[in-house]
Design a protein around this motif. Sequence first.
Motif, PDB file in Angstrom:
ATOM      1  N   CYS A   1      -2.846  14.718   0.257  1.00 43.45           N
ATOM      2  CA  CYS A   1      -2.056  13.741   1.229  1.00 43.45           C
ATOM      3  C   CYS A   1      -2.958  13.029   1.871  1.00 43.45           C
ATOM      4  CB  CYS A   1      -1.362  14.615   2.369  1.00 43.45           C
ATOM      5  SG  CYS A   1      -0.187  13.850   3.539  1.00 43.45           S
ATOM      6  N   PHE A   2      -2.992  11.594   1.820  1.00 45.72           N
ATOM      7  CA  PHE A   2      -4.099  10.579   2.243  1.00 45.72           C
ATOM      8  C   PHE A   2      -2.969   9.655   3.193  1.00 45.72           C
ATOM      9  CE2 PHE A   2      -7.688   7.762   1.255  1.00 45.72           C
ATOM     10  CZ  PHE A   2      -7.775   7.241   2.587  1.00 45.72           C
ATOM     11  N   TRP A   3      -2.908  10.021   4.454  1.00 43.47           N
ATOM     12  CA  TRP A   3      -2.017   9.612   5.539  1.00 43.47           C
ATOM     13  C   TRP A   3      -2.538   7.995   5.700  1.00 43.47           C
ATOM     14  CZ3 TRP A   3      -3.249  14.482   7.768  1.00 43.47           C
ATOM     15  CH2 TRP A   3      -2.029  15.590   7.426  1.00 43.47           C
ATOM     16  N   TYR A   4      -1.592   6.870   5.998  1.00 45.65           N
ATOM     17  CA  TYR A   4      -2.138   5.493   6.451  1.00 45.65           C
ATOM     18  C   TYR A   4      -1.343   5.624   7.727  1.00 45.65           C
ATOM     19  CZ  TYR A   4       1.757   4.055   3.471  1.00 45.65           C
ATOM     20  OH  TYR A   4       3.068   4.035   2.811  1.00 45.65           O
ATOM     21  N   GLY A   5      -1.610   4.628   8.505  1.00 44.58           N
ATOM     22  CA  GLY A   5      -0.580   4.416   9.719  1.00 44.58           C
ATOM     23  C   GLY A   5      -1.428   3.517  10.746  1.00 44.58           C
ATOM     24  N   ALA A   6      -0.937   3.447  12.019  1.00 43.64           N
ATOM     25  CA  ALA A   6      -1.639   2.836  13.052  1.00 43.64           C
ATOM     26  C   ALA A   6      -1.316   1.378  13.043  1.00 43.64           C
ATOM     27  CB  ALA A   6      -3.170   3.196  13.474  1.00 43.64           C
ATOM     28  N   ALA A   7      -1.177   0.919  11.874  1.00 44.14           N
ATOM     29  CA  ALA A   7      -0.938  -0.743  11.681  1.00 44.14           C
ATOM     30  C   ALA A   7      -0.212  -0.889  10.333  1.00 44.14           C
ATOM     31  CB  ALA A   7      -2.242  -1.492  11.608  1.00 44.14           C
ATOM     32  N   PRO A   8       0.816  -2.003  10.326  1.00 44.59           N
ATOM     33  CA  PRO A   8       1.085  -2.354   9.096  1.00 44.59           C
ATOM     34  C   PRO A   8       0.337  -2.330   7.583  1.00 44.59           C
ATOM     35  CG  PRO A   8       2.097  -4.077  10.621  1.00 44.59           C
ATOM     36  CD  PRO A   8       0.799  -3.271  11.234  1.00 44.59           C
ATOM     37  N   MET A   9       0.495  -1.935   6.658  1.00 41.85           N
ATOM     38  CA  MET A   9      -0.319  -1.919   5.531  1.00 41.85           C
ATOM     39  C   MET A   9       0.428  -2.980   4.298  1.00 41.85           C
ATOM     40  SD  MET A   9      -1.875   1.009   3.029  1.00 41.85           S
ATOM     41  CE  MET A   9      -2.922   0.797   1.838  1.00 41.85           C
ATOM     42  N   SER A  10      -0.487  -3.752   3.834  1.00 44.72           N
ATOM     43  CA  SER A  10      -0.045  -4.676   2.842  1.00 44.72           C
ATOM     44  C   SER A  10       0.524  -3.981   1.632  1.00 44.72           C
ATOM     45  CB  SER A  10      -1.302  -5.419   2.308  1.00 44.72           C
ATOM     46  OG  SER A  10      -1.022  -6.009   0.928  1.00 44.72           O
ATOM     47  N   SER A  11       1.912  -4.283   1.083  1.00 43.17           N
ATOM     48  CA  SER A  11       2.663  -3.666   0.073  1.00 43.17           C
ATOM     49  C   SER A  11       1.635  -3.973  -1.141  1.00 43.17           C
ATOM     50  CB  SER A  11       3.729  -4.246  -0.050  1.00 43.17           C
ATOM     51  OG  SER A  11       4.762  -4.111   1.039  1.00 43.17           O
ATOM     52  N   ARG A  12       0.985  -4.719  -1.429  1.00 43.34           N
ATOM     53  CA  ARG A  12       0.151  -4.941  -2.838  1.00 43.34           C
ATOM     54  C   ARG A  12      -0.892  -4.259  -2.671  1.00 43.34           C
ATOM     55  NH1 ARG A  12      -4.166  -7.622  -4.101  1.00 43.34           N
ATOM     56  NH2 ARG A  12      -4.868  -8.462  -2.013  1.00 43.34           N
ATOM     57  N   ARG A  13      -1.497  -3.931  -1.584  1.00 47.60           N
ATOM     58  CA  ARG A  13      -2.845  -3.064  -1.626  1.00 47.60           C
ATOM     59  C   ARG A  13      -2.267  -1.595  -1.391  1.00 47.60           C
ATOM     60  NH1 ARG A  13      -8.405  -5.006  -0.278  1.00 47.60           N
ATOM     61  NH2 ARG A  13      -8.273  -4.188  -2.278  1.00 47.60           N
TER      62      ARG A  13
ATOM     63  N   ILE B   1      -8.536   1.594   4.647  1.00 46.66           N
ATOM     64  CA  ILE B   1      -8.183   1.813   3.189  1.00 46.66           C
ATOM     65  C   ILE B   1      -8.568   0.741   2.232  1.00 46.66           C
ATOM     66  CG2 ILE B   1      -6.392   2.275   1.654  1.00 46.66           C
ATOM     67  CD1 ILE B   1      -5.078   3.932   4.108  1.00 46.66           C
ATOM     68  N   TYR B   2      -8.517  -0.573   2.888  1.00 45.39           N
ATOM     69  CA  TYR B   2      -8.714  -1.663   1.993  1.00 45.39           C
ATOM     70  C   TYR B   2     -10.385  -1.655   1.700  1.00 45.39           C
ATOM     71  CZ  TYR B   2      -4.558  -3.541   4.219  1.00 45.39           C
ATOM     72  OH  TYR B   2      -3.270  -3.825   4.594  1.00 45.39           O
TER      73      TYR B   2
ATOM     74  N   VAL C   1       4.715 -12.661   8.015  1.00 47.96           N
ATOM     75  CA  VAL C   1       3.926 -13.686   7.506  1.00 47.96           C
ATOM     76  C   VAL C   1       2.588 -13.055   6.735  1.00 47.96           C
ATOM     77  CG1 VAL C   1       2.570 -15.668   7.982  1.00 47.96           C
ATOM     78  CG2 VAL C   1       4.722 -15.435   9.119  1.00 47.96           C
ATOM     79  N   GLU C   2       2.292 -11.893   7.614  1.00 42.88           N
ATOM     80  CA  GLU C   2       0.987 -11.143   7.171  1.00 42.88           C
ATOM     81  C   GLU C   2       1.137 -10.536   5.876  1.00 42.88           C
ATOM     82  OE1 GLU C   2      -0.196 -10.297  11.959  1.00 42.88           O
ATOM     83  OE2 GLU C   2       0.886  -8.826  10.926  1.00 42.88           O
ATOM     84  N   GLN C   3       2.185 -10.282   5.538  1.00 45.23           N
ATOM     85  CA  GLN C   3       2.590  -9.462   4.177  1.00 45.23           C
ATOM     86  C   GLN C   3       2.214 -10.514   3.128  1.00 45.23           C
ATOM     87  OE1 GLN C   3       2.844  -6.479   2.983  1.00 45.23           O
ATOM     88  NE2 GLN C   3       3.251  -5.121   4.875  1.00 45.23           N
TER      89      GLN C   3
END
Length: 358
Positions: free
Chosen positions: A117-129, A98-99, A271-273
């Motif tokens: 509906c655009f699903w995202y998942g499988a790993a954490p996603m940046s709130s900003r992005r 997605i990035y 930390v990643e966020q």
Amino acid sequence: MIVGTGGTTGRPKGVMLTGTNIETMTALTLMSYPWPERPARPTYLALAPLTHAAGVLCFPVLASGGSVVIMRTPDVGAFLELVAAERVTHTFLPPTLIYMVLDHPALQTTDLSSLQCFWYGAAPMSSRRLEEALTRIGPVMAQLFGQTEAPMMISTMSPRDHFRPDGSVAHERLSSAGRPAPLVTVSIMDDDGRLLPDGERGEIVVRSSLVMRGYYKNPEATAEASAHGWHHTGDIGYLSAEPGDEGFLHIVDRAKDMVITGGFNVYSTEVEQALMAHPAVADCAVIGLPDEKWGERLTAVLQLRPGQSVTPEEVQAFVKERIGSVKTPKQVEVWDDLPRSKVGKVLKTEIKQVLGAS
């Protein structure tokens, strides 16, 4: 069916899923997300491999009489072309891809009006992005949280849940994994098997007809995963008690990814966020490396956006200002790309191997 786990923490295990598991997942998907009104039918764009999230999401689409368009290789330009050409209503991508969609020059001129509906998942996603995606892709982003052992729908966040009643973005929810799904009971458990109240952190445990039969020819791992009568996800999290966010599930980290540095527990996801909030950072991974002074040395590996550059000192100051010195990486590396599995998850074990040997 027998499905292999992601193998990000070691040798993959064979997960035995029943017809009931798949039926439950299909029902939850149809209950939790928007679908075209009859007689219209969904068109789902599935990016291979179909052995994990992209594949099992075909079931609710087919149950609705929909069609599936399959992409064999990840090509962001081709992905955007197919959404427009095939009038795609539903699709799924891990955050990393997605990035790349957000950074692709064709996004601005591509017709995405068919998307529901655009699903995202499988790993954490940046709130900003994620907030950027809600604006540039549209108010169609939809989160799902699950795992091979409880496929896809432990908790869900529909597109409308990303917004408050007045239409503004619900910032407090963007870092959550949504609400527990209707046919799923989610609780938080401590190391002694006690269930914890809302707001307290512990392991996320689940009861549902969504949960696997067990691991193939691995009774020891099956018993460990089902201790105390609950399925253990291996994820650390909490159920929010905050006003406006009540009942939303927040995933703090994978239990195996927590770093103990200087006697403090540091959750790599937090930390990643913070790192992903930096405008130069495209993706990142935070790990712990052996250290004589700290026990584990908090280490960040960054992948930068095209044409960007940063110094370790700049990144450290950026993180320290946001979440404090204890959670600031002692070591910052910049790589051209991060190692990933076929489903888009960053392989921290490979990063540890490379940095541990250097």
